[in-house]
Scaffold this active site. Structure first.
Site, PDB file in Angstrom:
ATOM      1  N   GLY A 208      52.988  70.332  24.853  1.00 55.72           N
ATOM      2  CA  GLY A 208      52.306  69.049  24.746  1.00 55.72           C
ATOM      3  C   GLY A 208      51.614  68.669  26.049  1.00 55.72           C
ATOM      4  O   GLY A 208      50.503  68.125  26.045  1.00 55.72           O
TER       5      GLY A 208
ATOM      6  N   SER B  74      53.607  69.343  19.985  1.00 56.59           N
ATOM      7  CA  SER B  74      54.530  70.196  20.736  1.00 56.59           C
ATOM      8  C   SER B  74      55.614  70.740  19.815  1.00 56.59           C
ATOM      9  O   SER B  74      56.158  70.014  18.982  1.00 56.59           O
ATOM     10  CB  SER B  74      55.159  69.392  21.875  1.00 56.59           C
ATOM     11  OG  SER B  74      56.151  70.159  22.523  1.00 56.59           O
TER      12      SER B  74
ATOM     13  N   HIS C  53      58.751  71.977  20.561  1.00 55.81           N
ATOM     14  CA  HIS C  53      60.190  71.725  20.775  1.00 55.81           C
ATOM     15  C   HIS C  53      60.630  70.327  20.357  1.00 55.81           C
ATOM     16  O   HIS C  53      61.827  70.025  20.384  1.00 55.81           O
ATOM     17  CB  HIS C  53      60.602  72.034  22.222  1.00 55.81           C
ATOM     18  CG  HIS C  53      60.214  71.028  23.251  1.00 55.81           C
ATOM     19  ND1 HIS C  53      61.111  70.118  23.749  1.00 55.81           N
ATOM     20  CD2 HIS C  53      59.047  70.799  23.892  1.00 55.81           C
ATOM     21  CE1 HIS C  53      60.490  69.364  24.670  1.00 55.81           C
ATOM     22  NE2 HIS C  53      59.246  69.767  24.766  1.00 55.81           N
TER      23      HIS C  53
ATOM     24  N   THR D  76      47.266  85.943  27.275  1.00 53.39           N
ATOM     25  CA  THR D  76      47.879  86.599  26.119  1.00 53.39           C
ATOM     26  C   THR D  76      48.807  85.613  25.416  1.00 53.39           C
ATOM     27  O   THR D  76      49.585  84.917  26.058  1.00 53.39           O
ATOM     28  CB  THR D  76      48.648  87.857  26.563  1.00 53.39           C
ATOM     29  OG1 THR D  76      47.717  88.723  27.217  1.00 53.39           O
ATOM     30  CG2 THR D  76      49.271  88.584  25.371  1.00 53.39           C
TER      31      THR D  76
ATOM     32  N   CYS E 190      61.680  62.574  31.550  1.00 62.73           N
ATOM     33  CA  CYS E 190      61.001  62.871  32.801  1.00 62.73           C
ATOM     34  C   CYS E 190      61.330  61.848  33.876  1.00 62.73           C
ATOM     35  O   CYS E 190      61.232  62.128  35.057  1.00 62.73           O
ATOM     36  CB  CYS E 190      59.502  62.896  32.576  1.00 62.73           C
ATOM     37  SG  CYS E 190      59.076  63.527  30.961  1.00 62.73           S
TER      38      CYS E 190
HETATM   39  C1  LIG Z   1      57.538  65.577  25.065  1.00 69.73           C
HETATM   40  C2  LIG Z   1      56.218  64.883  25.113  1.00 69.73           C
HETATM   41  C3  LIG Z   1      55.110  65.473  25.746  1.00 69.73           C
HETATM   42  C4  LIG Z   1      55.215  66.769  26.498  1.00 69.73           C
HETATM   43  O1  LIG Z   1      55.362  67.865  25.663  1.00 69.73           O
HETATM   44  P1  LIG Z   1      55.949  69.251  26.289  1.00 69.73           P
HETATM   45  O2  LIG Z   1      55.805  70.229  25.180  1.00 69.73           O
HETATM   46  O3  LIG Z   1      57.376  68.970  26.657  1.00 69.73           O
HETATM   47  O4  LIG Z   1      55.092  69.572  27.461  1.00 69.73           O
HETATM   48  C5  LIG Z   1      53.902  64.803  25.705  1.00 69.73           C
HETATM   49  N1  LIG Z   1      53.784  63.631  25.073  1.00 69.73           N
HETATM   50  C6  LIG Z   1      54.808  63.034  24.457  1.00 69.73           C
HETATM   51  C7  LIG Z   1      54.599  61.742  23.764  1.00 69.73           C
HETATM   52  C8  LIG Z   1      56.060  63.635  24.463  1.00 69.73           C
HETATM   53  O5  LIG Z   1      57.087  63.038  23.861  1.00 69.73           O
END
Ligand SMILES: *Cc1c(COP(=O)(O)O)cnc(C)c1O
Length: 388
Positions: free
Chosen positions: A72, A200, A202, A238, A326
């Protein structure tokens, strides 16, 4: 000890079905580079195309409009920096909100240091961006509007469709960070009127380190990484085959289960919210009560330190967070809660609980059983509480 995971907005466990789909691509069975022409490569290319179709289908896009990234964060960086670079001759003004994830907020601040003018829109006390404020902020110089679909801390659902409509009328590119909405509410890029959308893996029970940016056909955007011609020259390197295949499978399952799972989680969420509000005094729910995803509850407990509360919950096996993963570890209160006008001392006592597939009714009962004791104990040690 019982373990209750209530931090699904920080990350989710990889589903067994997803792991199973990924395994051949981590082994010597399917290790090919999709850019090569022999059988291993062709097999990889086929899996890459299938994953792209699955992700596209979840958000109502065409497969060729999906560009895989490392997550993300990279998708948000590509959306903002890539659009800024490709459109700077047209104008140097970008509109975003003050409650964005740091992946957007800090990227916007980076662009500000490089000569772009950024408007950070305020939000209502419920954590909602007002469409009128977006309209007022637009100038002849505006090239991009970026407003997140669902906020990661308070779960509010923003008026994306309406903002998108406005952006389209004015010929302005519109990006939404949909990392917290994809898989939780229906997301359709055409209905939402978006040109760019970040997702994203995960956050939807796929592996970490993979995500995508949806780029509507015809949108002017430059790559931010330079190298090979992968991802139609928008994102060289890649491809992360195991990750992308896992993301595709996770997207497919999320689409199939969205309605039933969100109905179930909404019931658990409401039980959690009502239970906390009824059992504990001097507590407020942060974020809009109605325009909110089924997975999010965010509370401020007066006269309690959020970090102490999290540690006490952890000792009872309950995993929650103080807002975004974070910012945990720093003692600054959440920028989202502050933007909603919540005073520092109240914001400091905030806890976010985000539900997911593994949670049950018994988990909520357990939280409702231990929480009042913990809050009462922490308050008994607070001079402010005793003097109130
Ligand atoms: C988790 C998150 C991201 C970052 O995504 P990652 O795959 O962890 O880099 C960005 N925006 C929001 C709203 C998120 O919750």
């Amino acid at each position: 000890m019982r373990r209750v995971y209530l931090d699904h907005s920080a990350t989710t466990p990889v589903r067994p079905e997803v792991l199973e789909a990924m395994l051949p691509f981590l082994k010597d069975e399917a290790f090919g580079n999709p850019s090569t022409i022999y059988s291993y490569g062709r097999e990889a290319k086929k899996a890459l195309d299938e994953a792209r179709e699955k992700v596209a289908s979840l958000i109502g896009a065409r497969p060729e409009e999906i560009f895989f990234t490392s997550g993300g964060t990279e998708a948000d960086n590509l959306a903002l920096i890539g659009t800024a670079a490709a459109n700077e001759k047209k104008g140097r003004h970008i509109i975003t909100s003050s409650i964005e994830h740091h992946a957007v907020l800090h990227t916007a601040q980076y662009l500000m240091r490089h000569g772009f003018k950024i408007t950070f829109l305020p939000v209502t006390p419920e954590g909602l961006v007002r469409v009128e404020d977006v309209e007022e902020a637009i100038t002849d110089e505006t090239i991009l509007i970026s407003v997140m679909h669902v906020n990661n801390e308070v779960g509010t659902i923003q008026p994306i469709k309406e903002i998108g409509h406005l952006a389209r009328e004015r010929g302005i590119i519109f990006h939404t960070d949909a990392v917290q909405s994809v898989g939780k509410i229906p997301v359709n890029v055409d209905e939402l009127n978006v040109d760019l959308l970040s997702a994203s893996s995960h956050k939807i029970y796929g592996p970490k380190g993979v995500g995508c940016l949806y780029i509507r056909k015809g949108t002017r955007i430059n790559p931010i990484l330079h190298g090979g011609a992968q991802e139609r020259k928008r994102r060289p390197g890649t491809e992360n085959m195991p990750g992308i295949v896992g993301f595709g499978r996770a997207a497919e399952l999320a689409g199939q289960e969205l309605d039933s799972e969100m109905e179930r989680l909404k019931g658990l969420r409401d039980k959690l919210i009502d239970g906390i509000m009824n059992r504990i005094e001097d507590v407020q729910l942060n974020g809009d009560r109605e325009k909110r995803v089924a997975t999010n509850a965010n509370f401020s407990f007066r006269y309690v330190e959020g970090e102490s509360l999290l540690l006490s919950l952890d000792m009872k096996g309950i995993c929650a967070s103080s807002g975004s993963a974070c910012t945990s570890g720093s003692l600054d209160p959440s920028h989202v809660l502050l933007a909603m006008g919540i005073p520092h001392e109240v914001a400091h006592g905030s806890v976010r609980m985000t539900l997911g597939r593994d949670n049950t009714e018994a988990d909520i009962d357990y939280v409702l059983e231990v929480m009042p004791e913990i809050v009462a104990r922490l308050r008994s040690m607070s001079p402010l509480y005793n003097q109130r």
